[in-house]
Design a protein around this motif. Structure first.
Motif, mmCIF file in Angstrom:
data_model
loop_
_atom_site.group_PDB
_atom_site.id
_atom_site.type_symbol
_atom_site.label_atom_id
_atom_site.label_comp_id
_atom_site.label_asym_id
_atom_site.label_seq_id
_atom_site.Cartn_x
_atom_site.Cartn_y
_atom_site.Cartn_z
ATOM 1 N N SER B 283 25.990 31.888 27.102
ATOM 2 C CA SER B 283 24.749 32.124 26.361
ATOM 3 C C SER B 283 24.186 33.497 26.693
ATOM 4 O O SER B 283 23.699 34.216 25.819
ATOM 5 N N PHE B 284 24.255 33.861 27.980
ATOM 6 C CA PHE B 284 23.751 35.180 28.382
ATOM 7 C C PHE B 284 24.619 36.286 27.787
ATOM 8 O O PHE B 284 24.114 37.274 27.253
ATOM 9 N N LEU B 285 25.939 36.094 27.884
ATOM 10 C CA LEU B 285 26.841 37.134 27.378
ATOM 11 C C LEU B 285 26.666 37.298 25.874
ATOM 12 O O LEU B 285 26.613 38.411 25.358
ATOM 13 N N GLY B 286 26.573 36.157 25.168
ATOM 14 C CA GLY B 286 26.436 36.228 23.713
ATOM 15 C C GLY B 286 25.136 36.894 23.299
ATOM 16 O O GLY B 286 25.112 37.734 22.394
ATOM 17 N N ALA B 287 24.047 36.532 23.991
ATOM 18 C CA ALA B 287 22.751 37.134 23.645
ATOM 19 C C ALA B 287 22.804 38.638 23.876
ATOM 20 O O ALA B 287 22.341 39.418 23.044
ATOM 21 N N ALA B 288 23.389 39.033 25.010
ATOM 22 C CA ALA B 288 23.473 40.465 25.297
ATOM 23 C C ALA B 288 24.288 41.160 24.217
ATOM 24 O O ALA B 288 23.914 42.218 23.714
ATOM 25 N N PHE B 289 25.400 40.544 23.819
ATOM 26 C CA PHE B 289 26.275 41.154 22.812
ATOM 27 C C PHE B 289 25.538 41.333 21.486
ATOM 28 O O PHE B 289 25.516 42.418 20.915
ATOM 29 N N ILE B 290 24.895 40.263 21.016
ATOM 30 C CA ILE B 290 24.262 40.313 19.692
ATOM 31 C C ILE B 290 23.031 41.214 19.688
ATOM 32 O O ILE B 290 22.721 41.866 18.697
ATOM 33 N N VAL B 291 22.314 41.281 20.803
ATOM 34 C CA VAL B 291 21.126 42.136 20.826
ATOM 35 C C VAL B 291 21.521 43.602 21.016
ATOM 36 O O VAL B 291 20.995 44.492 20.365
ATOM 37 N N LEU B 292 22.469 43.827 21.923
ATOM 38 C CA LEU B 292 22.758 45.220 22.312
ATOM 39 C C LEU B 292 23.660 45.949 21.331
ATOM 40 O O LEU B 292 23.481 47.131 21.104
ATOM 41 N N LEU B 293 24.643 45.250 20.764
ATOM 42 C CA LEU B 293 25.622 45.965 19.944
ATOM 43 C C LEU B 293 25.000 46.707 18.765
ATOM 44 O O LEU B 293 25.286 47.893 18.574
ATOM 45 N N PRO B 294 24.120 46.066 17.975
ATOM 46 C CA PRO B 294 23.532 46.827 16.855
ATOM 47 C C PRO B 294 22.740 48.039 17.335
ATOM 48 O O PRO B 294 22.753 49.093 16.700
ATOM 49 N N ILE B 295 22.059 47.893 18.479
ATOM 50 C CA ILE B 295 21.266 49.011 18.986
ATOM 51 C C ILE B 295 22.203 50.136 19.426
ATOM 52 O O ILE B 295 21.984 51.311 19.113
ATOM 53 N N ALA B 296 23.262 49.744 20.126
ATOM 54 C CA ALA B 296 24.218 50.750 20.578
ATOM 55 C C ALA B 296 24.822 51.473 19.383
ATOM 56 O O ALA B 296 24.949 52.702 19.376
ATOM 57 N N LEU B 297 25.161 50.702 18.334
ATOM 58 C CA LEU B 297 25.730 51.336 17.143
ATOM 59 C C LEU B 297 24.722 52.275 16.507
ATOM 60 O O LEU B 297 25.061 53.370 16.068
ATOM 61 N N ASP B 298 23.448 51.852 16.493
ATOM 62 C CA ASP B 298 22.423 52.677 15.863
ATOM 63 C C ASP B 298 22.225 53.982 16.634
ATOM 64 O O ASP B 298 21.845 54.996 16.074
ATOM 65 N N VAL B 299 22.478 53.944 17.937
ATOM 66 C CA VAL B 299 22.320 55.161 18.733
ATOM 67 C C VAL B 299 23.558 56.039 18.616
ATOM 68 O O VAL B 299 23.460 57.249 18.418
ATOM 69 N N PHE B 300 24.754 55.405 18.706
ATOM 70 C CA PHE B 300 25.954 56.222 18.849
ATOM 71 C C PHE B 300 26.587 56.648 17.526
ATOM 72 O O PHE B 300 27.147 57.727 17.447
ATOM 73 N N VAL B 301 26.485 55.807 16.496
ATOM 74 C CA VAL B 301 27.134 56.193 15.238
ATOM 75 C C VAL B 301 26.545 57.483 14.666
ATOM 76 O O VAL B 301 27.288 58.412 14.351
ATOM 77 N N PRO B 302 25.195 57.599 14.581
ATOM 78 C CA PRO B 302 24.670 58.885 14.082
ATOM 79 C C PRO B 302 25.033 60.043 15.008
ATOM 80 O O PRO B 302 25.237 61.172 14.556
ATOM 81 N N MET B 303 25.125 59.762 16.317
ATOM 82 C CA MET B 303 25.463 60.815 17.258
ATOM 83 C C MET B 303 26.880 61.337 16.995
ATOM 84 O O MET B 303 27.140 62.531 17.052
ATOM 85 N N LEU B 304 27.791 60.405 16.678
ATOM 86 C CA LEU B 304 29.180 60.802 16.451
ATOM 87 C C LEU B 304 29.345 61.490 15.102
ATOM 88 O O LEU B 304 30.030 62.499 14.989
ATOM 89 N N LEU B 305 28.698 60.903 14.068
ATOM 90 C CA LEU B 305 28.914 61.440 12.728
ATOM 91 C C LEU B 305 27.942 62.564 12.398
ATOM 92 O O LEU B 305 28.215 63.385 11.546
ATOM 93 N N GLY B 306 26.810 62.570 13.097
ATOM 94 C CA GLY B 306 25.837 63.639 12.898
ATOM 95 C C GLY B 306 25.373 63.744 11.467
ATOM 96 O O GLY B 306 25.073 62.738 10.818
#
Lengths: 440, 355
Positions: B283-306
């Protein structure tokens, strides 16, 4: 900590590059946008227009008194938790932190409402959000600018009265309110009921469950009821569905009045010919024939910098609403610079003063190239709404045409309700309202 | 080698019945709790506490709640968000209407309200199973949100139907800053997670699992179906309710019923599917995955593609990558992240001398 480090690092890098390169001040604006999900049409239009306006200010004027505007988008997906994350992420970006937060979502507005006062960042909610925040004494950091749902409801009754030939003709008339069954839709009830008491019309409230693509039973009721007018308090897919169902039921669209979230091209185009004749409120108008839009085309799109992929949307209701966001934000920063120093990047606290002392009269709007584009606006410590005026626009099958002048809200009535509600909030939260006579 | 439990003899019943019977687990869990309770509040900045850690903890608690019902008792539910809403509005009303109500008691009472409602909506589970039950719990989801909007008493007649959480105060100490709110959340979540871990290996938990694996067989060996299923609904909704109260009080502050919509229920369901059905740690791992992944993508995808692509494209790309990663994980490890950890543990037992 991080901010300090970044600034020191930035200074060090600048020092290395040589003193000939002076660091230009930058005003950072965090944009909690949404470009995916069910409301993407609104989000991409409004944030697109807003970004284009800021780009234009940077290109045409070199920023505000030399302070360039900088911004960063953060995708909220119209989700409250994501909105809070964006708020926290954007909070300390830029030289002086985020200067304003405008989430375009009532849910996110509520989620950050308590936080903004602590972090000293103004929260601007144009045409949505918490209505009683118009009482600036209780909500110093919240600005439901231009107009609120309650003000809008009073203008709707005024508009209908105008069509009927005066408020005394409203007596005995039947008005049906077709509303989105949510907190947003319920915002209309108190005011419309109060006005029904005063003017003697008969109000029938018909709830439509989210998302609103199923309205047969409601329109059956309307057919039995035979109301003189239908007020459409809709959102998203509910609007074209209502228009199509009205056409099927044979209810005249000329007798349907929509709120400003029902009155965009995205609401009428999907309904096709059924939308023709439908009228809706708007605190901004559609159209690309305004000098401010022409400037955006000239300074931004001509250089290939525009934010909109579909250029035909320039001049649409949502796009222009974004330009209004840009206009007011930039004007507030300019106003705040007059007090706190021209050519400097300002903190959120300082920009807040700018929002509270906006004075955009017709002359100023003319200078900005936006006469008639948005209503004149004057805010104060007491009044964080500033205008309350809307225009009504009618869909002719191809585009929105303005059919009224600015219609004033019934200020006296709405203001009383706002103060009552804000006082109840202050009591519940233990807030001591500011004394406006001491504010400068 | 690292995980070898050889030589750990249990000489008393207490030693045999510990929540974590293996010494390495005990040390690991204590180190983890110590890290999150002592080191994190000292070093993490506001953003991490407010926007990442608090929501991950709260959603973990909700995921534990759903995991008890779906993972352990085998009853599929799509109403978790609604039970969270009951908890939030319940706690709010207890705080509002009873003077001097202690905060911790209020959130427990909020949880109890959710438990009560959960039992009511759990009644159909006695007759219907599987996907049909999911549809019945879907009714809870829509009915509860509708009722909270419709009945104005719940939101204290607020014109827009929202509630604003009161100030949290325990024994005169006001929980205002992110650190104190984080620690409070951590305390509640750790306590309840340990309780859940303990519960699932007790009689109650074992009867849940018996019902999950085959309810006819469970009935034959003397497990009372009605009581087992309804306790599962009650405990699960209680956990979701407390999570909802924390969501309102330590995380968002002002909540509207629509915030607890079907999307949130699905999100919690995805958390347990990704994390591991029938696992507290999952439950902890799943919550971390679902909460963090979209945020991480939102931070890193624009950084990579600019500035190469438009922001609409970036936003849509994030969703595509997010969905793709979920599918990838489910293909690679259908039993969730918890299973990965289990495999790792078995490997560590032999490491560095696998035969």
């Amino acid at each position: 900590m991080n901010l300090k480090k970044t600034v020191i690092l930035g200074a060090a890098v600048a020092g290395l590059l040589g003193s000939s390169m002076a660091i230009a001040a930058e005003q950072f604006i965090g944009l909690p946008s949404y470009r995916v999900g069910p409301y993407a049409a609104g989000g991409s239009g409004i944030y697109g227009g807003w970004i284009d306006y800021m780009q234009m200010i940077n290109e045409r004027d070199g920023g505000i008194n030399g302070v360039k505007l900088a911004w960063e988008e953060c995708e909220t997906e119209y989700n409250n938790a994501r909105g809070v994350e964006c708020y926290e992420r954007l909070k300390e970006k830029g030289e002086t932190g985020n200067s304003v937060f405008q989430p375009l979502s009532t849910g996110i507005t509520y989620s950050v409402l308590d936080k903004v006062a602590k972090d000293k960042i103004p929260l601007v909610t144009m045409g949505y959000g918490r209505t009683d925040a118009a009482d600036g004494r209780v909500f110093p950091y919240v600005f439901p600018l231009i107009t609120t749902y309650w003000s809008q409801a009073t203008t709707m009754v005024k508009y209908i009265a105008g069509k009927e030939g005066g408020t005394d003709k409203l007596k005995g008339k039947k008005i049906a309110l077709l509303y989105h069954d949510s907190a947003y839709g319920k915002e209309s009830h108190a005011v419309l009921e109060k006005m029904a008491e005063r003017y003697g019309y008969e109000l029938t409230k018909l709830a439509v469950a989210h998302p609103g693509n199923e309205q047969q039973s409601q329109w059956l009721q309307i057919r039995q009821l035979r109301p003189d007018w239908v007020i459409l308090w809709g959102w998203g897919v509910m609007n074209p569905t209502a228009l199509k169902s009205a056409a099927k039921t044979g209810f005249s669209r000329e007798k349907m009045v929509g709120v400003w979230w029902s009155g965009a091209e995205e609401d009428t185009v999907p309904a096709g010919s059924a939308a023709k004749g439908f009228t809706a409120a708007g605190y901004n108008v559609a159209g690309a024939d305004y000098p401010v839009i022409k400037d955006i085309e000239k300074f931004v799109y001509a250089k290939g910098h525009g934010n909109m992929e579909d250029k035909s949307r320039i001049g649409s209701v949502y796009y222009n609403r974004g330009v209004v966001h840009g206009l007011i934000t930039v004007e507030a920063i300019r106003k705040a610079q007059e007090k706190y120093g021209k050519g400097k990047a300002l903190t959120g606290e300082q920009v807040r003063w700018g929002f509270e002392n906006l004075d955009m009269d017709d002359k100023r709007l003319g200078e900005l190239g936006a006469t008639g584009f948005l209503p004149p606006l004057k805010t104060s410590c007491m009044d964080h709404e500033g205008s309350g005026k809307v225009k009504y626009q009618q869909w002719d099958g191809n585009k929105w045409n303005v059919v009224t002048d600015w219609i004033d809200a019934d200020k006296e009535m709405v203001r009383g309700m706002i103060e009552e509600s804000a006082a109840a909030y202050a009591k519940e939260k233990g807030i001591t309202p500011r004394d406006c006579s001491k504010e400068m | 080698m690292l995980y070898r439990e050889a030589g750990q003899f249990k000489a008393s019943y207490e030693a045999d019945q510990q929540i974590f019977p293996i010494l390495q687990d005990r040390i690991g869990v204590m180190l983890l709790i110590g890290f999150f309770a002592l080191a994190v509040p000292l070093f993490a900045d506001q953003y991490w506490l407010k926007a990442i850690l608090i929501p991950v903890l709260i959603f973990s608690l909700a995921a534990i709640g759903l995991n008890i019902l779906t993972g352990y008792a085998g009853q599929l539910s799509l109403g978790s968000a609604a039970f969270m809403a009951v908890g939030a509005f319940g706690a709010y009303n207890f705080m509002l209407r009873i003077d001097g109500m202690p905060f911790l008691v209020a959130i427990l009472l909020g949880g109890l309200c959710a438990a009560l409602v959960g039992v009511m909506f759990g009644l159909p589970s006695l007759r219907i199973k599987g996907f049909y039950l999911a549809v019945a719990t879907l009714a809870a989801q829509f009915f509860i949100v509708w009722a909270l909007v419709k009945i104005e008493w719940f939101s204290n007649y607020s014109s827009s139907g929202v509630i604003t959480a009161q100030q949290i105060e325990i024994l005169g100490f006001a929980f205002e800053g992110p650190q104190s709110k984080y620690l409070l959340t951590l305390f509640v979540v750790v306590m309840m997670a340990l309780a859940a871990k303990n519960m699932v290996r007790s009689t109650t938990g074992r009867s849940w699992m018996a019902v999950r694996d085959m309810d006819v067989a469970a009935e034959v060996i003397g497990i009372r179906l009605m009581r087992t299923k309804l306790t599962a609904f009650a405990v699960s909704s209680f956990y979701c309710g407390v999570a909802g109260a924390l969501y309102a009080y330590t995380y968002i502050g002002t909540v509207e019923p629509e915030g607890f919509n079907l999307d949130l229920s699905f999100k919690i369901l995805f958390m347990i599917i990704i994390g591991g059905v029938g696992s507290i740690m999952g439950s902890f791992l799943g919550a971390a995955f679902i909460v963090l992944l979209p945020i991480a993508l939102d931070v890193f995808v624009p950084m990579l593609l600019g500035d190469l692509v438009s922001s609409s494209f970036v936003s849509n790309l994030q969703l595509i990558v997010f969905g793709g990663l979920i599918v990838f994980f489910l293909i690679v490890e259908p039993h969730g992240l918890a299973r990965l950890w289990q495999i790792g543990k078995e490997k560590l037992r032999l490491w560095p001398f696998p035969h």
